[in-house]
Scaffold this active site. Sequence first.
Site, PDB file in Angstrom:
ATOM      1  NE  ARG A   1      34.264  41.763  40.100  1.00 57.86           N
ATOM      2  CZ  ARG A   1      33.912  40.910  39.142  1.00 57.86           C
ATOM      3  NH1 ARG A   1      32.676  40.917  38.657  1.00 57.86           N
ATOM      4  NH2 ARG A   1      34.783  40.055  38.655  1.00 57.86           N
TER       5      ARG A   1
ATOM      6  CE  LYS B   1      41.801  33.960  44.047  1.00 57.52           C
ATOM      7  NZ  LYS B   1      41.086  33.965  42.744  1.00 57.52           N
TER       8      LYS B   1
HETATM    9  N1  BES Z   1      42.713  38.299  41.854  1.00 58.53           N
HETATM   10  C1  BES Z   1      41.759  37.559  41.129  1.00 58.53           C
HETATM   11  C2  BES Z   1      42.002  37.580  39.623  1.00 58.53           C
HETATM   12  C3  BES Z   1      43.225  36.877  39.117  1.00 58.53           C
HETATM   13  C4  BES Z   1      43.123  35.602  38.606  1.00 58.53           C
HETATM   14  C5  BES Z   1      44.446  37.504  39.086  1.00 58.53           C
HETATM   15  C6  BES Z   1      44.238  34.969  38.102  1.00 58.53           C
HETATM   16  C7  BES Z   1      45.563  36.856  38.589  1.00 58.53           C
HETATM   17  C8  BES Z   1      45.447  35.585  38.090  1.00 58.53           C
HETATM   18  C9  BES Z   1      40.361  38.122  41.365  1.00 58.53           C
HETATM   19  O1  BES Z   1      40.140  38.664  42.609  1.00 58.53           O
HETATM   20  C10 BES Z   1      39.403  37.001  41.209  1.00 58.53           C
HETATM   21  O2  BES Z   1      39.435  36.116  42.008  1.00 58.53           O
HETATM   22  N2  BES Z   1      38.545  37.095  40.193  1.00 58.53           N
HETATM   23  C11 BES Z   1      37.575  36.066  39.946  1.00 58.53           C
HETATM   24  C12 BES Z   1      36.241  36.736  39.702  1.00 58.53           C
HETATM   25  C13 BES Z   1      35.088  35.774  39.637  1.00 58.53           C
HETATM   26  C14 BES Z   1      34.821  35.191  40.996  1.00 58.53           C
HETATM   27  C15 BES Z   1      33.880  36.514  39.132  1.00 58.53           C
HETATM   28  C16 BES Z   1      38.007  35.273  38.727  1.00 58.53           C
HETATM   29  O3  BES Z   1      38.539  35.869  37.779  1.00 58.53           O
HETATM   30  O4  BES Z   1      37.860  34.054  38.745  1.00 58.53           O
HETATM   31 MN    MN Z   2      39.496  37.230  44.035  1.00 62.19          MN
END
Ligand code: BES
Ligand code: MN
Length: 505
Positions: A358, A284
């Site tokens: 997931r 990230k």
């Molecule tokens: N934990 C994150 C989702 C999240 C984002 C929670 C912002 C709280 C605030 C999750 O694991 C994630 O990174 N999801 C990705 C999925 C994508 C790579 C398909 C996302 O939402 O960007």
């Molecule tokens: Mn994630």
Amino acid sequence: MPSVRSASPIALTSGAPSAIDADLLVIPWYEGETPSTLSGLDAATAGEVQRTLTQNEFQAKPFDVFIARVTDRSWRAERVALIGAGARGSEGVSSGEILRKIAAAAGLEARKRRVARAAFLVRGSGDAALLTQAVAEGLTLAEFYGGSYKTTEPQPAAPASWTIAFDGAAPAGTTEAVSRGRILGESSNLARALANEPGNTLTPREFAARASAIAAEGNIKVEVLDERQLSDLGMGLLLGVARGSSEPPRLMVFRHDPPGAPATPVLGLVGKGITFDTGGISIKPADGMERMKDDMAGGAAVACAMRAIGLLQAPMRVVGVVPATENMPGGRAIKPGDILKSAEGKTVEVINTDAEGRLILGDGLWYARKLGATHLVDVATLTGAVVVALGKITSGLFGTPERWVEQVRRVADRAGDKSWPMPVFDDYREQLKSEIADLANTGGRPAGSITAALFLKEFTGGLPWVHMDIAGTAWSDETRPFMPKGATGVAVRTLASLAFEQLEA
Ligand code: BES
Ligand code: MN
Ligand code: ZN
């Protein structure tokens, strides 16, 4: 950990408002009400209530506060605080939702003003026991303190000792309602404390230890599976995500088996327990990454709801499953293109290592089924896409069949967790196709929260299932009148309340 357990019991009293003994008597005030709605109040404040209302100084908008000294010595309260409750009935038939928030705002306000003995007069439409429970929840939520690592600021004021008061006779069931509200509020605060805890102290092992201790307070049977047991179970999705970390993963298993409960239904609660989400190799951006310490908020909600379910002696069997791991980059971390095999046997092509929630939930849902769950609810900070769709107020609800989703929505609404159903049409399933494996772990940008839900659906074995995406609601970025910044404790009260329902299928 901050002390979040209630300092003192909340007392109950009934009779004339003039007889309520307190340093500050808080009175919810609905828009358009005149001083005569509460007899003697205006005279007790030497006309101050009338004055503020006619001058429109206090308009009873939600969370407006007006404080006046009580000059009439036949009243026992030192001061009264009118707190705005907005238009009557603006939150539907019952005033529970607004009273919960107002009570929390009053609790925070009383603490800020260092009030020692406060009272809250229950006023509103709807079932008196439900209103009372909501007030007890709100007052308890206000006891939460999130600054546990501060060493240079003075300790915050202790919460006021509270009395919940009724104008006239106390309605039936209010004593039980207070203790229910207290337990639900405390359990929410415990979940907030866990989600606020940073990644370096709350490792998967520490999370499992603390969550187990919390659930055990409700006489919940707790088991924590280690990496060897997970490997024996073939949990390749959970173990795959854990590979990048030096901290070993854990799987928490909670069981509520009330004696004499029917064999079915069995409510199965599954919570995402990523103690820190860096994104892994699909790392990230740095900006805001610190918030990813709360990526176990769903898991915390499950553990703390189990505590409440036990303490409240819910009549049905409940199992809770929380897979816990960090999501880290590292020499052994999973890489885009890697194939993982789930405990269920399905293979997954990892397109993006940041779609880790997931993955671990896939194995978690399978395990809840293995433990006999007949109705599944999972709670997860799963997608940024749900924040785009619904913002920070409303959790996304996904699932099947519709009646089960609608039941969870209704229960959540009453518990103060706003949520809204999203479609999980099978047409979106195409986005998860993989050339090489049974499915891919991402479906691209369009409908990101829906394809995440469809991924989870693959592991529900056709059982009634609801997925609650709390990515937007688990954390408050700004201070609200009823809630400081930080973890919100979302879903704890919803999950606990479900264990008292006649489950739909
Ligand atoms: N934990 C994150 C989702 C999240 C984002 C929670 C912002 C709280 C605030 C999750 O694991 C994630 O990174 N999801 C990705 C999925 C994508 C790579 C398909 C996302 O939402 O960007
Ligand atoms: Mn994630
Ligand atoms: Zn995550």
